[in-house]
Write a protein that holds these residues in place. Structure first.
Motif, PDB file in Angstrom:
ATOM      1  N   TYR A 186      -3.663   7.558   3.454  1.00 13.22           N
ATOM      2  CA  TYR A 186      -3.233   6.124   3.386  1.00 13.22           C
ATOM      3  C   TYR A 186      -4.569   5.449   3.960  1.00 13.22           C
ATOM      4  O   TYR A 186      -4.667   4.187   3.277  1.00 13.22           O
ATOM      5  N   ALA A 187      -5.210   5.465   4.883  1.00  8.31           N
ATOM      6  CA  ALA A 187      -6.285   4.894   5.544  1.00  8.31           C
ATOM      7  C   ALA A 187      -7.407   4.778   4.634  1.00  8.31           C
ATOM      8  O   ALA A 187      -8.078   3.650   4.127  1.00  8.31           O
ATOM      9  N   GLY A 188      -7.458   6.169   3.802  1.00  5.33           N
ATOM     10  CA  GLY A 188      -8.677   5.877   2.801  1.00  5.33           C
ATOM     11  C   GLY A 188      -8.522   5.468   1.535  1.00  5.33           C
ATOM     12  O   GLY A 188      -9.273   4.715   1.200  1.00  5.33           O
ATOM     13  N   THR A 189      -7.156   5.046   1.194  1.00  4.98           N
ATOM     14  CA  THR A 189      -6.853   4.164  -0.080  1.00  4.98           C
ATOM     15  C   THR A 189      -7.168   2.910   0.465  1.00  4.98           C
ATOM     16  O   THR A 189      -7.663   2.193  -0.570  1.00  4.98           O
ATOM     17  N   TYR A 190      -6.530   2.518   1.632  1.00  2.00           N
ATOM     18  CA  TYR A 190      -6.818   1.070   1.923  1.00  2.00           C
ATOM     19  C   TYR A 190      -8.310   0.584   1.988  1.00  2.00           C
ATOM     20  O   TYR A 190      -8.570  -0.490   1.643  1.00  2.00           O
ATOM     21  N   MET A 213       0.731  -1.191   0.001  1.00  2.00           N
ATOM     22  CA  MET A 213      -0.183   0.186  -0.037  1.00  2.00           C
ATOM     23  C   MET A 213       0.685   1.217  -0.098  1.00  2.00           C
ATOM     24  O   MET A 213       0.291   2.559   0.006  1.00  2.00           O
ATOM     25  N   ILE A 214       2.383   0.818  -0.021  1.00  2.12           N
ATOM     26  CA  ILE A 214       3.039   2.390   0.037  1.00  2.12           C
ATOM     27  C   ILE A 214       2.822   2.979  -1.334  1.00  2.12           C
ATOM     28  O   ILE A 214       2.622   4.394  -1.147  1.00  2.12           O
ATOM     29  N   ILE A 215       2.896   2.517  -2.271  1.00  4.81           N
ATOM     30  CA  ILE A 215       2.855   3.502  -3.720  1.00  4.81           C
ATOM     31  C   ILE A 215       1.503   3.790  -3.767  1.00  4.81           C
ATOM     32  O   ILE A 215       1.520   5.206  -4.068  1.00  4.81           O
ATOM     33  N   PRO A 216       0.283   3.184  -3.487  1.00  3.42           N
ATOM     34  CA  PRO A 216      -0.874   3.688  -3.902  1.00  3.42           C
ATOM     35  C   PRO A 216      -1.192   4.876  -2.897  1.00  3.42           C
ATOM     36  O   PRO A 216      -1.861   6.067  -3.251  1.00  3.42           O
ATOM     37  N   GLY A 217      -0.866   4.419  -1.552  1.00  3.36           N
ATOM     38  CA  GLY A 217      -1.128   5.531  -0.512  1.00  3.36           C
ATOM     39  C   GLY A 217      -0.393   6.783  -0.883  1.00  3.36           C
ATOM     40  O   GLY A 217      -0.774   7.876  -0.535  1.00  3.36           O
ATOM     41  N   THR A 218       0.875   6.754  -1.195  1.00  7.66           N
ATOM     42  CA  THR A 218       1.644   7.983  -1.350  1.00  7.66           C
ATOM     43  C   THR A 218       1.032   8.779  -2.685  1.00  7.66           C
ATOM     44  O   THR A 218       1.202  10.001  -2.801  1.00  7.66           O
ATOM     45  N   ILE A 219       0.848   7.851  -3.634  1.00  6.84           N
ATOM     46  CA  ILE A 219       0.047   8.728  -4.925  1.00  6.84           C
ATOM     47  C   ILE A 219      -1.024   9.630  -4.238  1.00  6.84           C
ATOM     48  O   ILE A 219      -1.487  10.702  -4.637  1.00  6.84           O
ATOM     49  N   ALA A 220      -2.175   8.843  -3.347  1.00  7.32           N
ATOM     50  CA  ALA A 220      -3.344   9.451  -2.988  1.00  7.32           C
ATOM     51  C   ALA A 220      -2.642  10.787  -2.144  1.00  7.32           C
ATOM     52  O   ALA A 220      -3.418  11.853  -2.206  1.00  7.32           O
ATOM     53  N   CYS A 221      -1.744  10.353  -1.267  1.00 10.34           N
ATOM     54  CA  CYS A 221      -1.419  11.716  -0.433  1.00 10.34           C
ATOM     55  C   CYS A 221      -0.653  12.724  -1.149  1.00 10.34           C
ATOM     56  O   CYS A 221      -0.949  13.975  -0.828  1.00 10.34           O
ATOM     57  N   ILE A 222      -0.109  12.659  -2.201  1.00 15.36           N
ATOM     58  CA  ILE A 222       0.522  13.502  -3.097  1.00 15.36           C
ATOM     59  C   ILE A 222      -0.558  14.452  -3.701  1.00 15.36           C
ATOM     60  O   ILE A 222      -0.556  15.849  -3.726  1.00 15.36           O
ATOM     61  N   ILE A 223      -1.876  13.696  -4.361  1.00 10.95           N
ATOM     62  CA  ILE A 223      -3.026  14.249  -4.779  1.00 10.95           C
ATOM     63  C   ILE A 223      -3.575  15.369  -3.829  1.00 10.95           C
ATOM     64  O   ILE A 223      -4.001  16.400  -4.034  1.00 10.95           O
ATOM     65  N   ILE A 224      -3.706  14.826  -2.596  1.00 14.74           N
ATOM     66  CA  ILE A 224      -4.523  15.493  -1.610  1.00 14.74           C
ATOM     67  C   ILE A 224      -3.709  16.668  -1.277  1.00 14.74           C
ATOM     68  O   ILE A 224      -4.119  18.089  -1.105  1.00 14.74           O
ATOM     69  N   LEU A 225      -2.221  16.838  -1.032  1.00 15.04           N
ATOM     70  CA  LEU A 225      -1.257  17.708  -0.698  1.00 15.04           C
ATOM     71  C   LEU A 225      -1.441  18.669  -1.892  1.00 15.04           C
ATOM     72  O   LEU A 225      -1.265  19.989  -1.706  1.00 15.04           O
ATOM     73  N   ALA A 226      -1.425  18.271  -3.168  1.00 21.00           N
ATOM     74  CA  ALA A 226      -1.511  19.335  -4.157  1.00 21.00           C
ATOM     75  C   ALA A 226      -2.786  19.887  -4.040  1.00 21.00           C
ATOM     76  O   ALA A 226      -2.839  21.130  -4.338  1.00 21.00           O
ATOM     77  N   ILE A 227      -3.903  19.457  -3.774  1.00 22.59           N
ATOM     78  CA  ILE A 227      -5.309  20.168  -3.734  1.00 22.59           C
ATOM     79  C   ILE A 227      -4.956  21.339  -2.629  1.00 22.59           C
ATOM     80  O   ILE A 227      -5.309  22.435  -2.540  1.00 22.59           O
ATOM     81  N   LEU A 228      -4.335  20.827  -1.411  1.00 18.66           N
ATOM     82  CA  LEU A 228      -4.079  21.881  -0.307  1.00 18.66           C
ATOM     83  C   LEU A 228      -3.339  23.050  -0.536  1.00 18.66           C
ATOM     84  O   LEU A 228      -3.546  24.171  -0.347  1.00 18.66           O
ATOM     85  N   PHE A 229      -2.062  22.629  -1.221  1.00 20.80           N
ATOM     86  CA  PHE A 229      -1.253  23.728  -1.480  1.00 20.80           C
ATOM     87  C   PHE A 229      -1.860  24.534  -2.652  1.00 20.80           C
ATOM     88  O   PHE A 229      -1.547  25.711  -2.873  1.00 20.80           O
ATOM     89  N   SER A 230      -2.569  24.055  -3.521  1.00 22.84           N
ATOM     90  CA  SER A 230      -3.220  24.896  -4.703  1.00 22.84           C
ATOM     91  C   SER A 230      -4.139  25.725  -4.346  1.00 22.84           C
ATOM     92  O   SER A 230      -4.764  26.771  -4.872  1.00 22.84           O
ATOM     93  N   LEU A 252      -8.840  -3.074  -5.106  1.00 24.87           N
ATOM     94  CA  LEU A 252      -9.145  -2.296  -5.936  1.00 24.87           C
ATOM     95  C   LEU A 252      -7.905  -1.644  -6.660  1.00 24.87           C
ATOM     96  O   LEU A 252      -7.712  -1.250  -7.696  1.00 24.87           O
ATOM     97  N   PHE A 253      -7.086  -1.456  -5.805  1.00 21.62           N
ATOM     98  CA  PHE A 253      -5.642  -0.975  -6.112  1.00 21.62           C
ATOM     99  C   PHE A 253      -4.325  -1.987  -5.964  1.00 21.62           C
ATOM    100  O   PHE A 253      -3.232  -1.307  -5.794  1.00 21.62           O
ATOM    101  N   ASN A 254      -4.993  -3.204  -6.240  1.00 22.36           N
ATOM    102  CA  ASN A 254      -3.772  -4.060  -6.272  1.00 22.36           C
ATOM    103  C   ASN A 254      -2.955  -4.365  -5.105  1.00 22.36           C
ATOM    104  O   ASN A 254      -1.983  -4.735  -4.760  1.00 22.36           O
ATOM    105  N   ILE A 255      -3.818  -3.975  -3.768  1.00 22.86           N
ATOM    106  CA  ILE A 255      -3.420  -4.158  -2.272  1.00 22.86           C
ATOM    107  C   ILE A 255      -4.104  -5.515  -1.941  1.00 22.86           C
ATOM    108  O   ILE A 255      -5.319  -5.303  -1.596  1.00 22.86           O
TER     109      ILE A 255
END
Length: 254
Positions: A167-171, A122-139, A243-246
């Motif tokens: 991470y929790a939401g992704t899983y 879950m490291i890769i899917p969770g990290t991708i989700a985190c980057i997306i949310i942080l991008a929304i926050l900073f934008s 769903l995310f191959n986890i």
């Protein structure tokens, strides 16, 4: 007679005073309704998680909706953190409820409801989700400038809660919305136990090795299922792709 000199009347200067509640009064008050909805859904999801898919979907959507609504006029990131003082006068930094309550309740349900096949998957899917949310926050929000508050604490508390949510939401989404066909393995119940704490009980059954799980292991189950299972019973364990191959798994209900 001497004429008195007239004093020029000057307008008093206005000072922006950042007191303990400024941030919440200026911004978070407009999203009180969303915070109360979050609290209500969180209690519902925690105490009686039905309909599960709908409640999870709403709690997954609320933080993103909150960030977009709060960021309509590009406010400071400090607008998402309510700052108060404890009895010792120390400042406390509390992230908006529509982020942190949603994040922690989703995490708790994940720990209660699902078994990890491999936490590394879950490291890769969770990290991708985190980057997306942080991008929304900073934008949608400005960086902190000209504030007397501890910038490090504000940034840290925001990024920490966003990470928990991501991470929790992704899983949770990986397992809840996984409609793939499971691979079924048969094994045996070796023992049962109940873990007791002040607030709750957790029910575990120990199973014999199965599939590529080469050691005995404990699996948490709902109380109803715990009562149905007996030591020595043959059971099926369903392993699903996710769903995310986890990968994740569960004991089939009878």
């Amino acid at each position: 007679m001497k004429k008195r000199k007239r004093r020029k009347l000057t307008k008093p200067k206005r000072h922006l005073k950042l007191n303990k509640v400024t941030f919440s009064k200026l911004t978070l008050h407009k999203l009180d309704w969303l915070e109360w909805i979050t609290i209500g859904l969180a209690v519902w999801f925690l105490m009686y998680p039905q309909p599960y898919e709908l409640l999870l979907g709403l709690l997954l959507a609320i933080p993103i909706i909150g960030l977009l609504l709060n960021g309509l006029h590009k406010p400071s990131m400090a607008s998402l953190v309510e700052i108060s003082a404890d009895k010792d006068g120390e400042e406390k930094y509390d992230v908006a409820d529509f982020i942190d309550i949603a994040a922690w309740v989703i995490l708790l349900r994940v720990l209660l409801d699902y078994e990890f096949e491999s936490i590394y998957s879950m490291i890769i899917p969770g990290t991708i989700a985190c980057i997306i949310i942080l991008a929304i926050l900073f934008s949608t929000h400005k960086l902190l400038e000209n504030t007397t508050r501890n910038k490090w604490w504000i940034y840290t508390s925001l990024i920490f809660n966003v990470s928990i949510y991501s991470y929790a939401g992704t899983y949770a989404a990986n397992c809840t919305y996984d409609y793939s066909k499971p691979t079924v393995y048969q094994t045996e119940i070796l023992s049962k136990r109940i873990s007791k704490s002040k607030r709750r009980r957790t029910y575990y059954v120990e199973v014999a090795p199965w599939g590529h799980h080469y050691d005995r292991e404990e699996i948490s189950v709902p109380r109803v299922q715990y009562d149905e299972l007996e030591i020595g019973n043959k059971i099926n364990i369903d392993l699903k792709q996710g769903l995310f191959n986890i990968g994740w798994y569960y004991i089939e209900r009878r």
